[in-house]
Scaffold this motif. Structure first.
Motif, PDB file in Angstrom:
ATOM      1  N   VAL A   6       0.854  -1.172   0.000  1.00 41.66           N
ATOM      2  CA  VAL A   6       0.000   0.000   0.000  1.00 41.66           C
ATOM      3  C   VAL A   6       0.894   1.227   0.000  1.00 41.66           C
ATOM      4  O   VAL A   6       1.843   1.321   0.768  1.00 41.66           O
ATOM      5  CB  VAL A   6      -0.897   0.001   1.252  1.00 41.66           C
ATOM      6  CG1 VAL A   6      -1.767   1.237   1.312  1.00 41.66           C
ATOM      7  CG2 VAL A   6      -1.746  -1.257   1.302  1.00 41.66           C
ATOM      8  N   THR A   7       0.566   2.164  -0.856  1.00 37.85           N
ATOM      9  CA  THR A   7       1.376   3.371  -0.889  1.00 37.85           C
ATOM     10  C   THR A   7       1.000   4.290   0.261  1.00 37.85           C
ATOM     11  O   THR A   7      -0.063   4.154   0.882  1.00 37.85           O
ATOM     12  CB  THR A   7       1.168   4.131  -2.220  1.00 37.85           C
ATOM     13  OG1 THR A   7      -0.173   4.577  -2.266  1.00 37.85           O
ATOM     14  CG2 THR A   7       1.475   3.245  -3.404  1.00 37.85           C
ATOM     15  N   LEU A   8       1.839   5.223   0.558  1.00 38.18           N
ATOM     16  CA  LEU A   8       1.611   6.178   1.638  1.00 38.18           C
ATOM     17  C   LEU A   8       0.366   7.027   1.364  1.00 38.18           C
ATOM     18  O   LEU A   8      -0.411   7.307   2.268  1.00 38.18           O
ATOM     19  CB  LEU A   8       2.844   7.075   1.804  1.00 38.18           C
ATOM     20  CG  LEU A   8       2.782   8.108   2.914  1.00 38.18           C
ATOM     21  CD1 LEU A   8       2.562   7.420   4.257  1.00 38.18           C
ATOM     22  CD2 LEU A   8       4.035   8.940   2.947  1.00 38.18           C
ATOM     23  N   ILE A   9       0.143   7.391   0.118  1.00 35.09           N
ATOM     24  CA  ILE A   9      -1.020   8.210  -0.230  1.00 35.09           C
ATOM     25  C   ILE A   9      -2.310   7.427   0.007  1.00 35.09           C
ATOM     26  O   ILE A   9      -3.287   7.959   0.552  1.00 35.09           O
ATOM     27  CB  ILE A   9      -0.925   8.700  -1.686  1.00 35.09           C
ATOM     28  CG1 ILE A   9       0.212   9.705  -1.781  1.00 35.09           C
ATOM     29  CG2 ILE A   9      -2.236   9.299  -2.150  1.00 35.09           C
ATOM     30  CD1 ILE A   9       0.437  10.279  -3.136  1.00 35.09           C
ATOM     31  N   ILE A  13      -5.290   8.515   2.670  1.00 37.40           N
ATOM     32  CA  ILE A  13      -6.687   8.674   2.259  1.00 37.40           C
ATOM     33  C   ILE A  13      -7.592   7.786   3.115  1.00 37.40           C
ATOM     34  O   ILE A  13      -8.644   8.229   3.598  1.00 37.40           O
ATOM     35  CB  ILE A  13      -6.844   8.374   0.755  1.00 37.40           C
ATOM     36  CG1 ILE A  13      -6.156   9.473  -0.072  1.00 37.40           C
ATOM     37  CG2 ILE A  13      -8.320   8.261   0.373  1.00 37.40           C
ATOM     38  CD1 ILE A  13      -6.072   9.180  -1.550  1.00 37.40           C
ATOM     39  N   ALA A  14      -7.195   6.559   3.343  1.00 37.81           N
ATOM     40  CA  ALA A  14      -7.991   5.653   4.173  1.00 37.81           C
ATOM     41  C   ALA A  14      -8.078   6.171   5.608  1.00 37.81           C
ATOM     42  O   ALA A  14      -9.143   6.108   6.242  1.00 37.81           O
ATOM     43  CB  ALA A  14      -7.391   4.252   4.146  1.00 37.81           C
ATOM     44  N   SER A  15      -6.988   6.713   6.130  1.00 36.85           N
ATOM     45  CA  SER A  15      -6.987   7.278   7.482  1.00 36.85           C
ATOM     46  C   SER A  15      -7.900   8.493   7.565  1.00 36.85           C
ATOM     47  O   SER A  15      -8.608   8.675   8.565  1.00 36.85           O
ATOM     48  CB  SER A  15      -5.571   7.678   7.891  1.00 36.85           C
ATOM     49  OG  SER A  15      -4.737   6.562   7.940  1.00 36.85           O
ATOM     50  N   PHE A  16      -7.912   9.311   6.529  1.00 36.23           N
ATOM     51  CA  PHE A  16      -8.792  10.482   6.511  1.00 36.23           C
ATOM     52  C   PHE A  16     -10.259  10.058   6.567  1.00 36.23           C
ATOM     53  O   PHE A  16     -11.047  10.620   7.321  1.00 36.23           O
ATOM     54  CB  PHE A  16      -8.528  11.326   5.253  1.00 36.23           C
ATOM     55  CG  PHE A  16      -9.520  12.420   5.058  1.00 36.23           C
ATOM     56  CD1 PHE A  16      -9.471  13.569   5.838  1.00 36.23           C
ATOM     57  CD2 PHE A  16     -10.537  12.300   4.117  1.00 36.23           C
ATOM     58  CE1 PHE A  16     -10.406  14.582   5.673  1.00 36.23           C
ATOM     59  CE2 PHE A  16     -11.472  13.304   3.948  1.00 36.23           C
ATOM     60  CZ  PHE A  16     -11.406  14.454   4.729  1.00 36.23           C
ATOM     61  N   PHE A  17     -10.645   9.073   5.757  1.00 34.99           N
ATOM     62  CA  PHE A  17     -12.033   8.606   5.769  1.00 34.99           C
ATOM     63  C   PHE A  17     -12.411   7.994   7.112  1.00 34.99           C
ATOM     64  O   PHE A  17     -13.517   8.199   7.618  1.00 34.99           O
ATOM     65  CB  PHE A  17     -12.278   7.603   4.637  1.00 34.99           C
ATOM     66  CG  PHE A  17     -12.438   8.254   3.302  1.00 34.99           C
ATOM     67  CD1 PHE A  17     -13.425   9.204   3.067  1.00 34.99           C
ATOM     68  CD2 PHE A  17     -11.588   7.926   2.253  1.00 34.99           C
ATOM     69  CE1 PHE A  17     -13.573   9.804   1.834  1.00 34.99           C
ATOM     70  CE2 PHE A  17     -11.729   8.525   1.011  1.00 34.99           C
ATOM     71  CZ  PHE A  17     -12.715   9.463   0.807  1.00 34.99           C
ATOM     72  N   LEU A  18     -11.509   7.267   7.729  1.00 32.64           N
ATOM     73  CA  LEU A  18     -11.773   6.683   9.044  1.00 32.64           C
ATOM     74  C   LEU A  18     -11.936   7.777  10.095  1.00 32.64           C
ATOM     75  O   LEU A  18     -12.853   7.727  10.915  1.00 32.64           O
ATOM     76  CB  LEU A  18     -10.644   5.729   9.435  1.00 32.64           C
ATOM     77  CG  LEU A  18     -10.795   5.039  10.783  1.00 32.64           C
ATOM     78  CD1 LEU A  18     -12.052   4.173  10.799  1.00 32.64           C
ATOM     79  CD2 LEU A  18      -9.571   4.207  11.099  1.00 32.64           C
TER      80      LEU A  18
END
Length: 122
Positions: A6-9, A13-18
């Motif tokens: 998984v790339t850092l970006i 993005i997944a962390s932002f949605f969570l």
């Protein structure tokens, strides 16, 4: 293109949605708790008003009562109300006029005054 991880970006993005989902959930729980508390306070005020009205009705016809700005507290004195209750003779009939008002002592007020009015006749 690298398919091994998984790339850092993608991770950001997944962390932002969570994080967004958790903030919305916390806001919803907070709003629900506030509404529940306000409903409990209003319910207690209505119970007090109904109880006082029944006490006024239980008095004999022609009895006169005037209670002004008495403080009533519930829930270990954490919720307080001001109560005004009047039973007086109606000069135009053989009935007594009953009036009960319950108001909130908190600032700002959590509800508008509760006003009950009735008549007691033979």
């Amino acid at each position: 293109m690298n398919k091994r991880g998984v790339t850092l970006i993608e991770l950001l993005i997944a962390s932002f949605f969570l994080l967004f989902a958790l903030i919305v959930l916390a806001w919803g729980l907070s709003s629900s708790l506030k509404a529940s508390t306000n409903n409990y306070i209003l319910n207690q005020a209505n119970i007090l008003a109904d109880s006082q009205m029944e006490s006024l009705r239980a008095l004999s016809l022609g009895s006169s009562v005037n209670i002004q700005n008495s403080n009533y507290c519930v829930n270990n004195s954490s919720i307080c109300f001001k109560l005004s209750a009047v039973r007086s003779k109606d000069p135009n009939s053989n009935c007594d006029l009953l009036s009960v008002t319950v108001s909130d002592t908190a600032t700002p007020a959590r509800f508008q005054n509760i006003n009950l009015q009735s008549e007691a006749c033979q």
